[in-house]
Design a protein around this motif. Sequence first.
Motif, PDB file in Angstrom:
ATOM      1  N   VAL A 253       0.817  -1.212   0.000  1.00 30.11           N
ATOM      2  CA  VAL A 253       0.000   0.000   0.000  1.00 30.11           C
ATOM      3  C   VAL A 253       0.852   1.263   0.000  1.00 30.11           C
ATOM      4  O   VAL A 253       0.626   2.193  -0.790  1.00 30.11           O
ATOM      5  CB  VAL A 253      -0.952   0.007   1.211  1.00 30.11           C
ATOM      6  CG1 VAL A 253      -1.662   1.353   1.328  1.00 30.11           C
ATOM      7  CG2 VAL A 253      -1.973  -1.115   1.082  1.00 30.11           C
ATOM      8  N   THR A 254       1.852   1.324   0.879  1.00 37.54           N
ATOM      9  CA  THR A 254       2.581   2.569   1.091  1.00 37.54           C
ATOM     10  C   THR A 254       3.551   2.905  -0.043  1.00 37.54           C
ATOM     11  O   THR A 254       3.723   4.081  -0.377  1.00 37.54           O
ATOM     12  CB  THR A 254       3.353   2.519   2.419  1.00 37.54           C
ATOM     13  OG1 THR A 254       4.189   1.344   2.437  1.00 37.54           O
ATOM     14  CG2 THR A 254       2.394   2.463   3.591  1.00 37.54           C
ATOM     15  N   VAL A 255       4.186   1.903  -0.626  1.00 37.36           N
ATOM     16  CA  VAL A 255       5.138   2.191  -1.710  1.00 37.36           C
ATOM     17  C   VAL A 255       4.449   2.838  -2.907  1.00 37.36           C
ATOM     18  O   VAL A 255       4.916   3.879  -3.413  1.00 37.36           O
ATOM     19  CB  VAL A 255       5.897   0.912  -2.117  1.00 37.36           C
ATOM     20  CG1 VAL A 255       6.736   1.165  -3.376  1.00 37.36           C
ATOM     21  CG2 VAL A 255       6.801   0.445  -0.979  1.00 37.36           C
ATOM     22  N   VAL A 257       1.725   4.592  -2.901  1.00 40.97           N
ATOM     23  CA  VAL A 257       1.291   5.920  -2.475  1.00 40.97           C
ATOM     24  C   VAL A 257       2.446   6.907  -2.554  1.00 40.97           C
ATOM     25  O   VAL A 257       2.307   8.025  -3.085  1.00 40.97           O
ATOM     26  CB  VAL A 257       0.720   5.875  -1.046  1.00 40.97           C
ATOM     27  CG1 VAL A 257       0.537   7.289  -0.485  1.00 40.97           C
ATOM     28  CG2 VAL A 257      -0.606   5.137  -1.025  1.00 40.97           C
ATOM     29  N   PHE A 258       3.598   6.497  -2.057  1.00 41.13           N
ATOM     30  CA  PHE A 258       4.760   7.388  -2.086  1.00 41.13           C
ATOM     31  C   PHE A 258       5.186   7.691  -3.523  1.00 41.13           C
ATOM     32  O   PHE A 258       5.451   8.851  -3.871  1.00 41.13           O
ATOM     33  CB  PHE A 258       5.918   6.752  -1.323  1.00 41.13           C
ATOM     34  CG  PHE A 258       7.180   7.561  -1.364  1.00 41.13           C
ATOM     35  CD1 PHE A 258       7.326   8.680  -0.566  1.00 41.13           C
ATOM     36  CD2 PHE A 258       8.221   7.217  -2.214  1.00 41.13           C
ATOM     37  CE1 PHE A 258       8.487   9.434  -0.608  1.00 41.13           C
ATOM     38  CE2 PHE A 258       9.381   7.964  -2.265  1.00 41.13           C
ATOM     39  CZ  PHE A 258       9.517   9.080  -1.452  1.00 41.13           C
ATOM     40  N   VAL A 259       5.246   6.679  -4.355  1.00 42.10           N
ATOM     41  CA  VAL A 259       5.656   6.874  -5.753  1.00 42.10           C
ATOM     42  C   VAL A 259       4.671   7.791  -6.472  1.00 42.10           C
ATOM     43  O   VAL A 259       5.064   8.677  -7.240  1.00 42.10           O
ATOM     44  CB  VAL A 259       5.769   5.514  -6.476  1.00 42.10           C
ATOM     45  CG1 VAL A 259       6.006   5.721  -7.968  1.00 42.10           C
ATOM     46  CG2 VAL A 259       6.899   4.685  -5.870  1.00 42.10           C
ATOM     47  N   ALA A 260       3.380   7.605  -6.233  1.00 41.00           N
ATOM     48  CA  ALA A 260       2.369   8.429  -6.891  1.00 41.00           C
ATOM     49  C   ALA A 260       2.501   9.893  -6.475  1.00 41.00           C
ATOM     50  O   ALA A 260       2.386  10.799  -7.313  1.00 41.00           O
ATOM     51  CB  ALA A 260       0.974   7.904  -6.554  1.00 41.00           C
ATOM     52  N   LEU A 261       2.750  10.145  -5.189  1.00 39.90           N
ATOM     53  CA  LEU A 261       2.919  11.522  -4.730  1.00 39.90           C
ATOM     54  C   LEU A 261       4.167  12.160  -5.332  1.00 39.90           C
ATOM     55  O   LEU A 261       4.137  13.314  -5.770  1.00 39.90           O
ATOM     56  CB  LEU A 261       2.996  11.557  -3.204  1.00 39.90           C
ATOM     57  CG  LEU A 261       1.685  11.327  -2.447  1.00 39.90           C
ATOM     58  CD1 LEU A 261       1.954  11.211  -0.959  1.00 39.90           C
ATOM     59  CD2 LEU A 261       0.712  12.465  -2.708  1.00 39.90           C
ATOM     60  N   ALA A 262       5.266  11.411  -5.346  1.00 41.70           N
ATOM     61  CA  ALA A 262       6.504  11.947  -5.912  1.00 41.70           C
ATOM     62  C   ALA A 262       6.343  12.259  -7.394  1.00 41.70           C
ATOM     63  O   ALA A 262       6.862  13.269  -7.894  1.00 41.70           O
ATOM     64  CB  ALA A 262       7.647  10.957  -5.703  1.00 41.70           C
ATOM     65  N   GLY A 424       6.154  11.470   3.425  1.00 44.17           N
ATOM     66  CA  GLY A 424       7.101  11.036   4.442  1.00 44.17           C
ATOM     67  C   GLY A 424       6.558   9.902   5.288  1.00 44.17           C
ATOM     68  O   GLY A 424       7.271   8.939   5.598  1.00 44.17           O
ATOM     69  N   LEU A 425       5.281   9.993   5.663  1.00 39.29           N
ATOM     70  CA  LEU A 425       4.659   8.924   6.437  1.00 39.29           C
ATOM     71  C   LEU A 425       4.603   7.631   5.627  1.00 39.29           C
ATOM     72  O   LEU A 425       4.832   6.538   6.167  1.00 39.29           O
ATOM     73  CB  LEU A 425       3.247   9.336   6.856  1.00 39.29           C
ATOM     74  CG  LEU A 425       3.144  10.477   7.890  1.00 39.29           C
ATOM     75  CD1 LEU A 425       1.690  10.883   8.068  1.00 39.29           C
ATOM     76  CD2 LEU A 425       3.746  10.055   9.221  1.00 39.29           C
ATOM     77  N   ALA A 426       4.292   7.750   4.340  1.00 34.41           N
ATOM     78  CA  ALA A 426       4.204   6.554   3.495  1.00 34.41           C
ATOM     79  C   ALA A 426       5.567   5.884   3.350  1.00 34.41           C
ATOM     80  O   ALA A 426       5.696   4.653   3.502  1.00 34.41           O
ATOM     81  CB  ALA A 426       3.647   6.927   2.123  1.00 34.41           C
ATOM     82  N   PHE A 427       6.610   6.671   3.065  1.00 39.88           N
ATOM     83  CA  PHE A 427       7.943   6.086   2.906  1.00 39.88           C
ATOM     84  C   PHE A 427       8.441   5.508   4.229  1.00 39.88           C
ATOM     85  O   PHE A 427       9.008   4.409   4.275  1.00 39.88           O
ATOM     86  CB  PHE A 427       8.923   7.140   2.391  1.00 39.88           C
ATOM     87  CG  PHE A 427      10.318   6.607   2.199  1.00 39.88           C
ATOM     88  CD1 PHE A 427      10.641   5.858   1.083  1.00 39.88           C
ATOM     89  CD2 PHE A 427      11.301   6.841   3.152  1.00 39.88           C
ATOM     90  CE1 PHE A 427      11.923   5.349   0.909  1.00 39.88           C
ATOM     91  CE2 PHE A 427      12.583   6.342   2.994  1.00 39.88           C
ATOM     92  CZ  PHE A 427      12.896   5.592   1.861  1.00 39.88           C
ATOM     93  N   GLY A 428       8.237   6.256   5.324  1.00 34.61           N
ATOM     94  CA  GLY A 428       8.667   5.753   6.623  1.00 34.61           C
ATOM     95  C   GLY A 428       7.954   4.474   7.006  1.00 34.61           C
ATOM     96  O   GLY A 428       8.568   3.539   7.536  1.00 34.61           O
ATOM     97  N   MET A 431       9.425   1.567   5.184  1.00 33.08           N
ATOM     98  CA  MET A 431      10.686   1.136   5.789  1.00 33.08           C
ATOM     99  C   MET A 431      10.435   0.292   7.035  1.00 33.08           C
ATOM    100  O   MET A 431      11.088  -0.738   7.255  1.00 33.08           O
ATOM    101  CB  MET A 431      11.534   2.358   6.147  1.00 33.08           C
ATOM    102  CG  MET A 431      12.026   3.158   4.963  1.00 33.08           C
ATOM    103  SD  MET A 431      13.334   2.316   4.040  1.00 33.08           S
ATOM    104  CE  MET A 431      14.710   2.488   5.173  1.00 33.08           C
ATOM    105  N   VAL A 432       9.474   0.713   7.843  1.00 36.61           N
ATOM    106  CA  VAL A 432       9.135  -0.052   9.049  1.00 36.61           C
ATOM    107  C   VAL A 432       8.587  -1.421   8.661  1.00 36.61           C
ATOM    108  O   VAL A 432       8.934  -2.450   9.265  1.00 36.61           O
ATOM    109  CB  VAL A 432       8.107   0.714   9.901  1.00 36.61           C
ATOM    110  CG1 VAL A 432       7.639  -0.137  11.076  1.00 36.61           C
ATOM    111  CG2 VAL A 432       8.703   2.015  10.410  1.00 36.61           C
TER     112      VAL A 432
END
Length: 678
Positions: A253-255, A257-262, A424-428, A431-432
Motif C-alpha cells: 500500500v505505502t510504496v 502511495v509514495f511513488v504516486a505523490l513523488a 514522508g509517512l508513506a515512505f517511513g 521502511m518499518v
Amino acid sequence: MTDLLNQLVTFIGENPTLANAVVFLIAMGEALFLIGMVVPSTVVLVGAGTLVGLGKLDPWPIFIWTMLGAIAGDAISYWIGHIYKDSIKSVWPFSRYRTLVERGEAYFLRHGGKSVFIGRFVPGVKAIVPGIAGMVGMNATRFTVINVTSAIAWTIVHLGPGVLAGTAFGALGEISGRLATVLGIFLVVLFIAIMLARWLILIVLPLYAGSRTRIVARLAQRKSRFAKWFARMLDPAHPRSAGMLVSATLLLVTVPVFVALAAAISPDNGLQRADTAMRNLFQGLRTPAADEFMTTMTMLGDGIVTSIVACVVIAYLFIRRAWRRATGFLIAIAGAAVFVPLLKLLLHRARPIDLYTGADALSFPSGHATLNTVLYGIIAVLVAHDRSPLVKAGVFSVAVALIGSIAFSRVYLGAHWVSDVIGGLAFGTAMVAAFAFVFGSIHNEKVGRWALAGLVSVTMTVVGSAHVMRNFDSGLAMYQPVTPTVVLSRQEWLGEGWQDLPAHRIELNGEREEPLILQWAGDPDALARALAPDGYVPAPAWSLATFAGFLAGQTPPEDLPALPRIQNGRGAELVLIKRDGDLAETPEEETGGRWVLRLWPSQFRLKVDGGDPVRIHVGSLIHERILRPLNELSTPRADRDLPHDGENPLPKLPGVVTRTRPDGSSVVLGGPAIAPQR
C-alpha cells in the motif's frame, strides 16, 4: 471553518431525538454477534460524549439510550447462541468465521461467567462472548444481571472521555474558537489513526484467519521453496504470521502511495493547488497557544533528538548482541537519512516558508515525518514483538500518537505541504514494514523489550526537554505565521495586477471550479448594499429550521441556506442570493431557481491614500435550480457557473470597471476603495 463546525454542532444539538437513535443503534450494533466487530462504536460514542460536554445534548437521555442499546445488543447475541447452540458453527454467516467463534468459546471457558463483563471491554471478543454464553447454556437471569451492570460501566467508559473533552473544548471556545477548532482537528486525526491501528491488530487480522488458512493450504501444495516458506509465515498457527501479513500489506500500500505523490509534484497541478488550499485553511486557524504546543511537538522530532535516540537504540541492541536487528535498524535509519535529502534535491520542491539551508530548505518528502516514522515505528516493532494483541495495540497506539503529533505539527506550522507529510509517512511506514518483514521472524535474539521501551522513553524525555527549553524561543520565532500578501496600487491593480488574482475557485482537492468574475476591494457589506436594489439578500444562516427546508417540497429558494464552498482553503465572507422566478420544466422542478453570489478573501491588498491597505476579495455568481423530487425535497443543483448577458448585475454597479481575460471571459473590478477616485 470554525463557523461551519459550529453550525454542524448546533444542528446536532437541536435534534436530540436523532442523536438518541444513533447512539442506541450504534451501541446495539457493537454488541451484535460477529457484526459488532466492524461497528465503529467508540468513534460515535466519544463524539456524542463530546457534544454532551459542549452542552449541545442532554446527558441523561444519551446515557440511557446508549446503555439500553448495549443491553439489547448483548441480549440478542445471547439468544442467538441459546437458540442455535453448537450448530452455530455450521450456520452461515457464522460458519465463515468459525475460528473467531472458537476463540470466543475458549475465552469464555477460561474466564467463566465474568467473561461476559470483561469481554465487553476487550476488542476482538466483545461481539462474540454473549453469543458463546448462550451456546454453553449460561443461566438467563445471571446473564441479564451481568449484562446490565457491564452495560452501565461500558457506557460510562465510552461517553466519559468525550464529556471531558467537550467540556474542555467549550472552555477553550470561550477563549478562542480557532484554538478549539485546531485542537479538535488534531485530536480527531490522532484518534482515527490510533483506532485504525487497533482495529487492524485486534479485529481485521483475527477476522481473516479463515481466509489465511485456505491461502496457506494452497501455498503448501506448491513445490517452490518460496511458496512453502511463505505458507509457514502466513500460517495462523505460526506466532509471527500476523506480523508478516501486516508488513506485506503495508508495503503493497505505502510504496505505490509514495511513488504516486513523488510523480505528481509539479509547480502547477491539482496536488499543488490542494496543498495550497490546505495550508491556507490551517493558517487561518492558528492561535498563539496552539503555536506553542505545535512548536514543542515539532522540536521533539528535530534531527538532534532523533539522532540521539537512534544512537542509544543501536548501542543498546549491539550490547544485547541482537546483531541482526541492530544492523537492520542501523540500515533503516541511515537509509532514510540519506534518501530524504537526495530526493529533495532531485525533486527540488520549494517549502511553503523559508527554512534551513541546502537540501533541508526543500520540501518533499518531510524529513520529520519520514525519520520519526522509521525511528519510532521500528522501536514499536521491537517492543511489541511476540506480545499479545492487546499489548501490541497499546504499543502501536503510543507510537502512532507520537508520530502523528509530529507530522501534524509540520502542516499546522506551515513548514511542509500536506503531501510532503503524507509522502514522508508513506515512505517511513514502508521502511518499518520492510524491517518487520525481514527481521520479524527472528526468535533467537533477546532484546529486552520493556527495558528498551524505558530507555527510549527516558532518552527522548531528557534530550527532547533539553532541546525544547534551550531553543524554544528561536523555534517559535522561526515558525511564526507567515501570510503571503501582495500589495497593489490602484493603478497597478486596474492595469495588469488584476490578472494575478485567481480566475477560478480552487477546491480543497485542488480542482478548478467556477470562474471568479468579481474582484472587490474594501468592505464586503458595501457590495451587499449595492446589490440590494437588484433583489440580492443575505443567504439564510444554517440552523435546524433552515435545514428542515431541504426536507420540504415547497420551500422557496430564498429560504434555503447556500451550500458551503471553499476557495483556496478560505470560507466565503459574504453570501447573497436572489430568486429568479419560476423556471420549472418538469413536475420534479416546482419553483425555479436562484442566483448565489459568494465573496472570498484573497492574499492581495489595495493601497489606499491615507490609510492601511484594504483586502481585495474575489467572487463568483452561479445559478442553482431547485429540484423537487416527488415534491418532498428541495435540492439545489448548480446548472450555470456564469450569468448570461443582462443577468449579471455587477457591471452595472457604480464605480466599477470591466476587464477581459485572454480566454474572452470578463471580470468586474470594484469596491469602495476605488469608487471615489473614478
